[in-house]
Motif scaffolding. Structure first.
Motif, PDB file in Angstrom:
ATOM      1  N   TRP A 143       0.819  -1.221   0.000  1.00 50.93           N
ATOM      2  CA  TRP A 143       0.000   0.000   0.000  1.00 50.93           C
ATOM      3  C   TRP A 143       0.848   1.264   0.000  1.00 50.93           C
ATOM      4  CZ3 TRP A 143       0.999  -2.893   4.301  1.00 50.93           C
ATOM      5  CH2 TRP A 143       1.494  -2.237   5.419  1.00 50.93           C
ATOM      6  N   ARG A 144       2.117   1.161   0.347  1.00 52.18           N
ATOM      7  CA  ARG A 144       3.000   2.324   0.373  1.00 52.18           C
ATOM      8  C   ARG A 144       3.616   2.638  -0.994  1.00 52.18           C
ATOM      9  NH1 ARG A 144       3.935   2.947   5.946  1.00 52.18           N
ATOM     10  NH2 ARG A 144       3.961   0.990   7.146  1.00 52.18           N
ATOM     11  N   VAL A 145       3.518   1.715  -1.932  1.00 50.36           N
ATOM     12  CA  VAL A 145       4.308   1.786  -3.160  1.00 50.36           C
ATOM     13  C   VAL A 145       3.904   2.954  -4.052  1.00 50.36           C
ATOM     14  CG1 VAL A 145       4.900   0.521  -5.278  1.00 50.36           C
ATOM     15  CG2 VAL A 145       4.831  -0.679  -3.076  1.00 50.36           C
ATOM     16  N   GLY A 146       2.653   3.343  -4.005  1.00 46.59           N
ATOM     17  CA  GLY A 146       2.188   4.437  -4.858  1.00 46.59           C
ATOM     18  C   GLY A 146       1.948   5.734  -4.115  1.00 46.59           C
ATOM     19  N   LYS A 147       2.591   5.923  -2.962  1.00 47.25           N
ATOM     20  CA  LYS A 147       2.330   7.107  -2.147  1.00 47.25           C
ATOM     21  C   LYS A 147       2.610   8.416  -2.880  1.00 47.25           C
ATOM     22  CE  LYS A 147       0.723   5.708   1.859  1.00 47.25           C
ATOM     23  NZ  LYS A 147      -0.585   6.148   2.369  1.00 47.25           N
ATOM     24  N   ASP A 148       3.565   8.405  -3.793  1.00 48.39           N
ATOM     25  CA  ASP A 148       3.875   9.635  -4.523  1.00 48.39           C
ATOM     26  C   ASP A 148       2.749  10.029  -5.485  1.00 48.39           C
ATOM     27  OD1 ASP A 148       4.709   7.217  -5.895  1.00 48.39           O
ATOM     28  OD2 ASP A 148       5.592   8.499  -7.430  1.00 48.39           O
ATOM     29  N   LYS A 149       1.864   9.105  -5.804  1.00 48.10           N
ATOM     30  CA  LYS A 149       0.730   9.371  -6.699  1.00 48.10           C
ATOM     31  C   LYS A 149      -0.591   9.479  -5.949  1.00 48.10           C
ATOM     32  CE  LYS A 149       3.232   9.086 -10.468  1.00 48.10           C
ATOM     33  NZ  LYS A 149       3.459  10.261 -11.327  1.00 48.10           N
ATOM     34  N   TYR A 150      -0.516   9.329  -4.635  1.00 49.90           N
ATOM     35  CA  TYR A 150      -1.730   9.243  -3.827  1.00 49.90           C
ATOM     36  C   TYR A 150      -2.653  10.448  -4.025  1.00 49.90           C
ATOM     37  CZ  TYR A 150      -4.508   7.873   0.233  1.00 49.90           C
ATOM     38  OH  TYR A 150      -5.537   7.488   1.058  1.00 49.90           O
ATOM     39  N   GLY A 151      -2.081  11.646  -3.958  1.00 53.70           N
ATOM     40  CA  GLY A 151      -2.892  12.854  -4.062  1.00 53.70           C
ATOM     41  C   GLY A 151      -3.530  13.053  -5.416  1.00 53.70           C
ATOM     42  N   GLU A 152      -2.997  12.387  -6.450  1.00 54.03           N
ATOM     43  CA  GLU A 152      -3.581  12.479  -7.785  1.00 54.03           C
ATOM     44  C   GLU A 152      -4.812  11.584  -7.942  1.00 54.03           C
ATOM     45  OE1 GLU A 152      -0.606  11.655 -10.697  1.00 54.03           O
ATOM     46  OE2 GLU A 152       0.921  12.874  -9.681  1.00 54.03           O
ATOM     47  N   ILE A 153      -4.977  10.638  -7.010  1.00 55.74           N
ATOM     48  CA  ILE A 153      -6.049   9.656  -7.137  1.00 55.74           C
ATOM     49  C   ILE A 153      -7.117   9.821  -6.058  1.00 55.74           C
ATOM     50  CG2 ILE A 153      -6.587   7.181  -7.156  1.00 55.74           C
ATOM     51  CD1 ILE A 153      -3.696   6.704  -8.137  1.00 55.74           C
ATOM     52  N   PHE A 154      -6.672  10.060  -4.809  1.00 62.39           N
ATOM     53  CA  PHE A 154      -7.585  10.043  -3.674  1.00 62.39           C
ATOM     54  C   PHE A 154      -7.779  11.431  -3.077  1.00 62.39           C
ATOM     55  CE2 PHE A 154      -5.388   5.875  -3.732  1.00 62.39           C
ATOM     56  CZ  PHE A 154      -6.488   5.082  -4.055  1.00 62.39           C
ATOM     57  N   ASP A 155      -8.930  11.626  -2.448  1.00 62.88           N
ATOM     58  CA  ASP A 155      -9.260  12.899  -1.817  1.00 62.88           C
ATOM     59  C   ASP A 155      -8.846  12.963  -0.356  1.00 62.88           C
ATOM     60  OD1 ASP A 155     -10.951  14.323  -3.949  1.00 62.88           O
ATOM     61  OD2 ASP A 155     -11.921  12.360  -3.844  1.00 62.88           O
ATOM     62  N   ASN A 156      -8.882  11.807   0.326  1.00 57.12           N
ATOM     63  CA  ASN A 156      -8.672  11.784   1.770  1.00 57.12           C
ATOM     64  C   ASN A 156      -7.478  10.918   2.139  1.00 57.12           C
ATOM     65  OD1 ASN A 156     -11.086  13.299   2.409  1.00 57.12           O
ATOM     66  ND2 ASN A 156     -12.244  11.462   1.870  1.00 57.12           N
ATOM     67  N   ALA A 157      -6.820  11.286   3.228  1.00 59.32           N
ATOM     68  CA  ALA A 157      -5.731  10.461   3.755  1.00 59.32           C
ATOM     69  C   ALA A 157      -6.285   9.115   4.221  1.00 59.32           C
ATOM     70  CB  ALA A 157      -5.047  11.177   4.914  1.00 59.32           C
ATOM     71  N   ASP A 158      -5.444   8.100   4.179  1.00 59.07           N
ATOM     72  CA  ASP A 158      -5.870   6.744   4.523  1.00 59.07           C
ATOM     73  C   ASP A 158      -4.921   6.154   5.551  1.00 59.07           C
ATOM     74  OD1 ASP A 158      -6.173   3.702   4.221  1.00 59.07           O
ATOM     75  OD2 ASP A 158      -7.732   4.433   2.894  1.00 59.07           O
ATOM     76  N   HIS A 160      -6.468   3.166   7.829  1.00 55.12           N
ATOM     77  CA  HIS A 160      -7.006   1.813   7.982  1.00 55.12           C
ATOM     78  C   HIS A 160      -8.476   1.824   7.564  1.00 55.12           C
ATOM     79  CE1 HIS A 160      -7.563  -2.169   9.685  1.00 55.12           C
ATOM     80  NE2 HIS A 160      -8.593  -1.727  10.386  1.00 55.12           N
ATOM     81  N   ALA A 161      -8.781   1.115   6.467  1.00 52.45           N
ATOM     82  CA  ALA A 161     -10.153   1.009   5.954  1.00 52.45           C
ATOM     83  C   ALA A 161     -10.705   2.344   5.487  1.00 52.45           C
ATOM     84  CB  ALA A 161     -11.076   0.400   7.002  1.00 52.45           C
ATOM     85  N   GLY A 162      -9.823   3.234   5.025  1.00 56.55           N
ATOM     86  CA  GLY A 162     -10.243   4.519   4.508  1.00 56.55           C
ATOM     87  C   GLY A 162     -10.484   4.490   3.008  1.00 56.55           C
ATOM     88  N   GLU A 163     -10.282   5.623   2.364  1.00 58.78           N
ATOM     89  CA  GLU A 163     -10.628   5.748   0.946  1.00 58.78           C
ATOM     90  C   GLU A 163      -9.795   4.854   0.051  1.00 58.78           C
ATOM     91  OE1 GLU A 163     -10.805   9.170  -2.580  1.00 58.78           O
ATOM     92  OE2 GLU A 163     -10.428   9.760  -0.482  1.00 58.78           O
ATOM     93  N   MET A 164      -8.484   4.820   0.281  1.00 56.99           N
ATOM     94  CA  MET A 164      -7.624   4.005  -0.582  1.00 56.99           C
ATOM     95  C   MET A 164      -7.916   2.527  -0.420  1.00 56.99           C
ATOM     96  SD  MET A 164      -4.810   1.841  -0.564  1.00 56.99           S
ATOM     97  CE  MET A 164      -3.789   2.239   0.857  1.00 56.99           C
ATOM     98  N   GLU A 165      -7.934   2.047   0.821  1.00 55.08           N
ATOM     99  CA  GLU A 165      -8.129   0.614   1.032  1.00 55.08           C
ATOM    100  C   GLU A 165      -9.505   0.165   0.567  1.00 55.08           C
ATOM    101  OE1 GLU A 165      -6.708  -2.673   4.212  1.00 55.08           O
ATOM    102  OE2 GLU A 165      -7.398  -0.761   5.052  1.00 55.08           O
ATOM    103  N   THR A 166     -10.505   0.984   0.799  1.00 60.07           N
ATOM    104  CA  THR A 166     -11.852   0.648   0.327  1.00 60.07           C
ATOM    105  C   THR A 166     -11.910   0.636  -1.194  1.00 60.07           C
ATOM    106  OG1 THR A 166     -12.821   1.602   2.326  1.00 60.07           O
ATOM    107  CG2 THR A 166     -14.280   1.316   0.433  1.00 60.07           C
ATOM    108  N   SER A 167     -11.251   1.604  -1.840  1.00 61.39           N
ATOM    109  CA  SER A 167     -11.225   1.637  -3.305  1.00 61.39           C
ATOM    110  C   SER A 167     -10.538   0.396  -3.872  1.00 61.39           C
ATOM    111  CB  SER A 167     -10.496   2.900  -3.781  1.00 61.39           C
ATOM    112  OG  SER A 167     -11.201   4.072  -3.439  1.00 61.39           O
ATOM    113  N   VAL A 168      -9.433  -0.014  -3.241  1.00 62.21           N
ATOM    114  CA  VAL A 168      -8.726  -1.211  -3.704  1.00 62.21           C
ATOM    115  C   VAL A 168      -9.603  -2.447  -3.551  1.00 62.21           C
ATOM    116  CG1 VAL A 168      -6.791  -2.749  -3.178  1.00 62.21           C
ATOM    117  CG2 VAL A 168      -6.405  -0.286  -3.391  1.00 62.21           C
ATOM    118  N   MET A 169     -10.305  -2.551  -2.430  1.00 58.57           N
ATOM    119  CA  MET A 169     -11.203  -3.697  -2.256  1.00 58.57           C
ATOM    120  C   MET A 169     -12.369  -3.661  -3.247  1.00 58.57           C
ATOM    121  SD  MET A 169     -10.320  -6.077  -0.181  1.00 58.57           S
ATOM    122  CE  MET A 169     -11.832  -6.876   0.388  1.00 58.57           C
TER     123      MET A 169
END
Length: 256
Positions: A143-158, A160-169
């Protein structure tokens, strides 16, 4: 049948194959807010590493994915129903036996493909095994591998079970996501400025940290965001796996 997936393969195929790299997915059994399953981390570690293995094989990697370990360190969640804890000392013994088995079978490269933040004991395990084994062990917190692109994809910080993890699931296992049940993932700071600023590390007692068991707002999660993030993560890791597969770890100069 997935040709990298050991649990799918018959002995006839395995005995005629040569593997350079073993990938061991490691998850956890814990709550993820009200909308994701307890097996989220195990699903993610296995399914994300499936994507990585598939792409790495196309780059020439000789890789085998071992069966997923579905448990993790949950010692700070033991007062939450059915969070299943395995202590680091127990994990050390299990992983050492796996390393010994792989080395006996001629595989000298192991990737611990981790999906749970509480499994940060894995780095000390590498230290423990250095000098005791010929195995080259690396850790991927996917989950850390794309941190440099995080702000280009997601609106909220993640966390545990936030926007990124829910989107991946939503991208990997949409049938198991009940987004309508999600709470906002609000969490409490500790009373210590040094902890809140990251100057001091502690094990956070989870029941006091968050009422929902989630940390981070999942409400803006979408399948498309999850797919975009995986499109960043998987190729980066596949390149590493392919490079590791072709490397001679017995060279004195390795990994330099």
């Amino acid at each position: 049948m997935k040709p990298w997936k050991l649990q799918h393969l018959p002995h006839k195929q395995v005995k005629g194959s040569h593997y350079e790299v073993a990938i061991l997915p490691i998850g956890a059994c814990e709550p993820h807010n009200m909308h994701l399953p307890y097996g989220t981390d195990a699903y993610e570690s296995e399914l994300v590493s499936d994507l990585v293995c598939e792409q790495a094989m196309k780059l020439g990697a000789k890789v085998v994915q071992l069966p997923t370990i579905p448990f993790g360190v949950q010692s700070n969640m033991l007062d939450i129903p059915l969070a299943i804890n395995v202590y680091p000392s127990t994990f050390f013994a299990l992983l050492k036996d796996i390393v010994d088995s792989l080395e006996r079978h001629g595989i000298l490269k192991l990737i611990l493909f981790n999906s749970h933040g509480g499994n940060d004991f894995l780095k000390p395990f590498i230290r423990e095994m250095s000098g005791r084994s010929k195995m080259f062990i690396s850790i991927i917190d996917w989950w850390r591998v794309g941190k440099d692109k995080y702000g280009e994809i997601f609106d909220n910080a993640d966390d545990h079970a936030g926007e990124m993890e829910t989107s991946v699931m939503l991208a990997l296992m949409p049938d198991l996501v009940r987004l309508n049940d999600a709470l906002d993932g609000a969490s409490k700071p500790t009373r210590f400025e040094a902890v809140n600023n990251g100057w001091v590390s502690i094990s956070r007692p989870w029941r006091g940290l968050t009422e929902s068991t989630g940390v981070g707002d999942p409400t803006k999660a979408t399948r498309e965001k999850g797919e975009k993030y995986l499109d960043v993560v998987a190729p980066r890791l596949a390149k590493f796996v392919a490079e590791l597969s072709k490397a001679d770890v017995t060279e004195e100069s390795f990994p330099f």
